[in-house]
Design an enzyme around this catalytic site. Sequence first.
Site, short mmCIF file in Angstrom:
data_model
loop_
_atom_site.label_atom_id
_atom_site.label_comp_id
_atom_site.label_asym_id
_atom_site.label_seq_id
_atom_site.Cartn_x
_atom_site.Cartn_y
_atom_site.Cartn_z
N LYS A 138 0.94 61.75 2.41
CA LYS A 138 0.66 62.32 1.26
C LYS A 138 -0.13 61.25 0.73
CE LYS A 138 2.59 64.54 -1.89
NZ LYS A 138 4.22 64.79 -3.10
N GLY A 144 7.18 67.74 -11.46
CA GLY A 144 9.10 67.70 -12.08
C GLY A 144 9.23 68.79 -13.03
N ALA A 147 4.28 70.46 -5.83
CA ALA A 147 4.02 70.65 -7.30
C ALA A 147 4.74 71.77 -8.26
CB ALA A 147 3.34 68.76 -7.73
N GLY A 148 5.47 71.05 -9.10
CA GLY A 148 5.62 72.24 -10.01
C GLY A 148 6.66 73.11 -9.26
N ASN A 195 10.25 69.01 -4.27
CA ASN A 195 12.15 68.53 -4.14
C ASN A 195 12.36 68.20 -5.86
OD1 ASN A 195 13.38 65.60 -4.67
ND2 ASN A 195 11.12 64.55 -3.68
N THR A 196 12.07 67.94 -6.71
CA THR A 196 13.07 68.43 -8.30
C THR A 196 13.76 69.51 -7.82
OG1 THR A 196 11.33 66.96 -8.89
CG2 THR A 196 13.24 68.14 -10.49
#
Lengths: 256, 324
Positions: free
Chosen positions: A95, A156, A183-184, A205-206
């Site tokens: 990635k 994040g 993301a986001g 993830n976050t």
Amino acid sequence: MQLYGTEIASRLMLGTAQYPSPHVLAEAFRRSGAGIATVSVRREAGGERAGAAFWDLVRELGVALLPNTAGCHSVREAVTTAQMARELFDTNWIKLEVIGHADTLQPDPFGLVEAARILSEDGFRVFPYTTEDVVLAERLLAAGCEVLMPWGAPIGTGLGLTNIYGLRTLRAQFPEVPMVIDAGLGLPSQAAMALEMGFDAVLLNTAVAKAGDPAGMAEGFARAVEAGRLAFEADPMEPREMAAPSTPVIGKAFLA
Amino acid sequence: MRAKVLGAGVAGLCVAAELVARGCEVTVFDPAPRPGPHGCSWWAGGMLAPFCEGETAEEPVVRLGREAVDWWQRQGVRVERHGTIVLTLGRDRRELDRFARRVEGHAALDAAGLAALEPDLGGRFDRALHVAAEAHLDPRVALLHLRDRLEREGVAFVEGPGPAGGPTFDCRGLAARDSLPDLRGVKGEMAVLRSPDIRLARPVRLLHPRFPLYVVPRADGHFMLGATQIESDDRRRSVRSVLELLSAAYALHPAFGEAELVEIGVDARPAFPDNLPRLRRRGETIHVNGLFRHGFLLAPALARMAVEAACDHTTPELMDEDHD
């Protein structure tokens, strides 16, 4: 879903950073059914495989590993990190992140294309972290990428899909290219929306790692992803302005 | 009972103290039996902050950690009982709401409330939390004090790995990976600054989505900044980590920009996969390990439980048993 010729059962991918503990991480994966785990190489890669103990725990998750070049700000850094990842994890999947802005962590489109070309020529299967820009997508495909990972919002932030129009255009321009919203995302509803729009998968993830109950949130995302995909495959109705009752009104005493 | 303690870090010294309190004859073995930079405990922050740790740690950390303040005070260690301040920079203020939801024992402060507790932070932040029941100590002072006191009370400190056999408390931290394969290292980097321009009475935690920081005041204008948390047992002090720590400190108070950089430290914390400590019984040996980032916070409770297990034949929580 096929990514670079590999069948992946789940349309949910999870990162492995920022969890309260590896035990919680494993529980989140179990509840999510995620089929791919991204793992960051750069920070932990002290000399002589200093992060080996954690990587062993990640391998024990039993899912496909997608190492990333998180935190790389230049082509050279990203390429070196990718080569290191190939050694460490015995995979040619990478990635690719080339960060262009320290505060928003948005991709550097120029560095991204160059690194993607170098790595593709070197035999890597590149998963580029990109924006929703159609021209950039074209260049990445020309550089050898067969999967795209457009952002929903900056890493994040949990803002969700901030440019719906741009993402719809991107999806429509390349209907055959597998695309993962990366993301986001902060909430399962946002993930469901991405899948409803025809994106093939989401990576987060976050949103999971920093939830009060990461495993519970992971399961929430898993169900949302499933719901979103089912809706996409079911060919949803078109929205319309006028009310249209689902039961015929003829013969009802609606004037009573 | 005669007992051996392997390791003279915070876990070993706490176990030795609990054994001595029960009238046991104790010998502590360590390749370097005087506290110093070779040991993970040397680099600790010394916050006794069970409530704040509850943001990410599991319930036993919060509960068992509450024993720590009184325990250290009973050992004659100077403990500063002024609580903890928790802050965010302006644009991250929602982090403070999240923290407040997940952590117990705090009271909200407005600008005036914060200025009353920490005048040097007054006017810089309009909102903070005060976790009053928390405390801090200087870990190096505490280690040296405890060691010297134990020696005066008849504990022998012997250089070397120690002979096999007999009742043994293995408190070697990450060095015990030779017999605890599920132990891993989690790297932490810290810095010590000295500034005559700032005074803080209590630790300050700066919540930040990317660069969380805590600052612990020590004697003579010293401040400990901590700490990174990286899944690695490597012990290099990286530029990036130091930049992050120092930038966060500078954002907390610009006067840190003029501070003297006294020290940059690093070590790897011993941790099990759930980041909770363990008492692991193996024959006559009880391992006390996996204290992660909670050495000074949890060693008192773990030491008490380990010694109870050995002397009273109890099976305390966090204890498991296995055989070679």
